[in-house]
Design a protein around this motif. Structure first.
Motif, mmCIF file in Angstrom:
data_model
loop_
_atom_site.group_PDB
_atom_site.id
_atom_site.type_symbol
_atom_site.label_atom_id
_atom_site.label_comp_id
_atom_site.label_asym_id
_atom_site.label_seq_id
_atom_site.Cartn_x
_atom_site.Cartn_y
_atom_site.Cartn_z
ATOM 1 N N UNK A 34 0.823 -1.194 0.000
ATOM 2 C CA UNK A 34 0.000 0.000 0.000
ATOM 3 C C UNK A 34 0.868 1.259 0.000
ATOM 4 N N UNK A 35 0.323 2.332 -0.565
ATOM 5 C CA UNK A 35 0.914 3.663 -0.400
ATOM 6 C C UNK A 35 -0.066 4.496 0.415
ATOM 7 N N UNK A 36 0.469 5.427 1.174
ATOM 8 C CA UNK A 36 -0.369 6.289 2.004
ATOM 9 C C UNK A 36 -1.337 7.095 1.129
ATOM 10 N N UNK A 37 -2.505 7.397 1.675
ATOM 11 C CA UNK A 37 -3.524 8.155 0.932
ATOM 12 C C UNK A 37 -3.004 9.508 0.452
ATOM 13 N N UNK A 38 -2.042 10.070 1.169
ATOM 14 C CA UNK A 38 -1.501 11.391 0.820
ATOM 15 C C UNK A 38 -0.109 11.292 0.197
ATOM 16 N N UNK A 39 0.173 10.177 -0.418
ATOM 17 C CA UNK A 39 1.502 9.980 -0.996
ATOM 18 C C UNK A 39 1.850 11.062 -2.028
ATOM 19 N N UNK A 40 3.137 11.418 -2.038
ATOM 20 C CA UNK A 40 3.635 12.386 -3.022
ATOM 21 C C UNK A 40 4.711 11.755 -3.904
ATOM 22 N N UNK A 41 4.776 10.441 -3.935
ATOM 23 C CA UNK A 41 5.781 9.745 -4.741
ATOM 24 C C UNK A 41 5.573 10.085 -6.219
ATOM 25 N N UNK A 42 6.635 10.604 -6.848
ATOM 26 C CA UNK A 42 6.537 11.043 -8.240
ATOM 27 C C UNK A 42 7.093 10.023 -9.220
ATOM 28 N N UNK A 43 7.958 9.135 -8.743
ATOM 29 C CA UNK A 43 8.557 8.129 -9.625
ATOM 30 C C UNK A 43 8.461 6.742 -9.005
ATOM 31 N N UNK A 44 8.092 5.778 -9.835
ATOM 32 C CA UNK A 44 8.190 4.376 -9.454
ATOM 33 C C UNK A 44 9.538 3.894 -9.992
ATOM 34 N N UNK A 45 10.430 3.388 -9.135
ATOM 35 C CA UNK A 45 11.794 3.071 -9.577
ATOM 36 C C UNK A 45 11.880 1.823 -10.452
ATOM 37 N N UNK A 46 13.008 1.668 -11.097
ATOM 38 C CA UNK A 46 13.263 0.480 -11.910
ATOM 39 C C UNK A 46 13.209 -0.780 -11.050
ATOM 40 N N UNK A 47 12.745 -1.865 -11.642
ATOM 41 C CA UNK A 47 12.607 -3.174 -10.982
ATOM 42 C C UNK A 47 12.045 -3.030 -9.569
ATOM 43 N N UNK A 48 11.039 -2.210 -9.462
ATOM 44 C CA UNK A 48 10.412 -1.833 -8.181
ATOM 45 C C UNK A 48 10.010 -3.037 -7.340
ATOM 46 N N UNK A 49 9.234 -3.936 -7.934
ATOM 47 C CA UNK A 49 8.754 -5.109 -7.197
ATOM 48 C C UNK A 49 9.052 -6.391 -7.981
ATOM 49 N N UNK A 50 10.171 -6.380 -8.675
ATOM 50 C CA UNK A 50 10.567 -7.556 -9.444
ATOM 51 C C UNK A 50 10.803 -8.735 -8.506
ATOM 52 N N UNK A 51 10.285 -9.886 -8.878
ATOM 53 C CA UNK A 51 10.470 -11.082 -8.063
ATOM 54 C C UNK A 51 9.476 -11.233 -6.932
ATOM 55 N N UNK A 52 8.498 -10.326 -6.856
ATOM 56 C CA UNK A 52 7.439 -10.431 -5.832
ATOM 57 C C UNK A 52 6.311 -11.284 -6.398
ATOM 58 N N UNK A 53 6.553 -12.575 -6.450
ATOM 59 C CA UNK A 53 5.655 -13.469 -7.168
ATOM 60 C C UNK A 53 4.292 -13.668 -6.535
ATOM 61 N N UNK A 54 4.133 -13.312 -5.278
ATOM 62 C CA UNK A 54 2.847 -13.481 -4.606
ATOM 63 C C UNK A 54 2.039 -12.184 -4.530
ATOM 64 N N UNK A 55 2.582 -11.104 -5.058
ATOM 65 C CA UNK A 55 1.901 -9.808 -4.945
ATOM 66 C C UNK A 55 0.522 -9.841 -5.599
ATOM 67 N N UNK A 56 -0.471 -9.314 -4.867
ATOM 68 C CA UNK A 56 -1.845 -9.264 -5.364
ATOM 69 C C UNK A 56 -2.332 -7.838 -5.562
ATOM 70 N N UNK A 57 -1.711 -6.876 -4.850
ATOM 71 C CA UNK A 57 -2.220 -5.507 -4.946
ATOM 72 C C UNK A 57 -1.123 -4.496 -4.644
ATOM 73 N N UNK A 58 -1.085 -3.459 -5.481
ATOM 74 C CA UNK A 58 -0.278 -2.273 -5.202
ATOM 75 C C UNK A 58 -1.153 -1.043 -5.393
ATOM 76 N N UNK A 59 -1.142 -0.135 -4.413
ATOM 77 C CA UNK A 59 -1.911 1.102 -4.528
ATOM 78 C C UNK A 59 -2.385 1.569 -3.160
ATOM 79 N N UNK A 60 -3.348 2.469 -3.167
ATOM 80 C CA UNK A 60 -3.898 3.003 -1.917
ATOM 81 C C UNK A 60 -4.855 1.994 -1.283
#
Length: 231
Positions: A34-60
């Motif tokens: 999750x990211x915070x509701x008031x996130x100010x992240x402007x860039x998602x970095x390279x290979x951000x979640x590479x290898x996270x094979x069980x990931x089901x959700x990214x976001x608020x």
């Protein structure tokens, strides 16, 4: 930072403005990020979640629906302007969503490549640049909607290779907004070719293996890929 972590769930706090490359690399227990509701992240970095094979959700967290936990949903916050290379590649995403009033400007090389379960996507009207192989090998991706296609300035080499979207054009000319992406078979056989006045860029291999000898370029043209007339 968290590479190889054993978290099942994690929330990126609001005070985090920048994420390092591969920050969650191989966090193979991570299921919800999750990211915070008031996130100010402007860039998602390279290979951000590479290898996270069980990931089901990214976001608020506010847009997370536990009923959809059998899907893989990527929900990009409105603050994000740049998605870097391979940030969300090979995740088996079923949905890629951009929050309303998105600020997205650029999708870099292979950012969403090899997500072979996604069938449709709507790209924000603020988007200007799509990198090389950005959606390559998303073989079920058939419907790509551009909220405001006229803001597009450049589309990289093989951006849509291996998608159903690209195969639907067969040998026809592909012009996406003001970007001349690919010439038709007939275009390549012409003695001369004139680009429409609205064309601002010509993508790689647009006239690959063409016998055309004379070109009249748009007065608004600002970019020609170095491989546009290859072969």
């Amino acid at each position: 930072m968290f590479s190889g972590c054993k978290f099942v769930t994690y929330t990126i706090p609001s005070q985090i403005k920048k994420l390092n490359e591969s920050v969650f690399l191989n966090c193979n227990s991570l299921q919800t990020l999750f990211v915070d509701e008031n996130t100010a992240i402007a860039e998602i970095p390279s290979t951000f979640i590479k290898g996270c094979g069980l990931l089901k959700y990214f976001g608020k967290a506010s847009t997370y629906d536990d009923k959809l936990k059998n899907q893989v949903i990527i929900n990009i916050p409105r603050s994000v302007k740049v998605i870097n290379s391979e940030a969300f590649s090979s995740l088996k995403a079923t949905s890629i969503i951009f929050e309303n009033n998105s600020s997205l400007n650029e999708i870099k090389d292979m950012a969403f490549s090899s997500n072979n379960l996604i069938s449709e996507i709507t790209l924000p009207g603020t988007l200007q640049f799509i990198g090389n192989s950005a959606f390559s090998n998303c073989n079920k991706l058939k419907d790509i909607t551009f909220s405001d296609v006229n803001n597009l300035k450049r589309i990289g080499k093989n951006a849509f290779n291996g998608t159903s979207f690209l195969s639907s054009f067969e040998n026809n000319r592909i012009v996406i907004g003001n970007v001349f992406y690919k010439a038709s078979t007939d275009d390549k056989k012409q003695e001369s070719f004139t680009f429409a006045d609205n064309v601002v860029s010509i993508s790689a291999e647009a006239f690959k293996n063409s016998t055309c000898k004379n070109f009249t370029f748009s007065k608004n043209l600002i970019y020609i890929d170095e491989e546009a007339f290859k072969g």
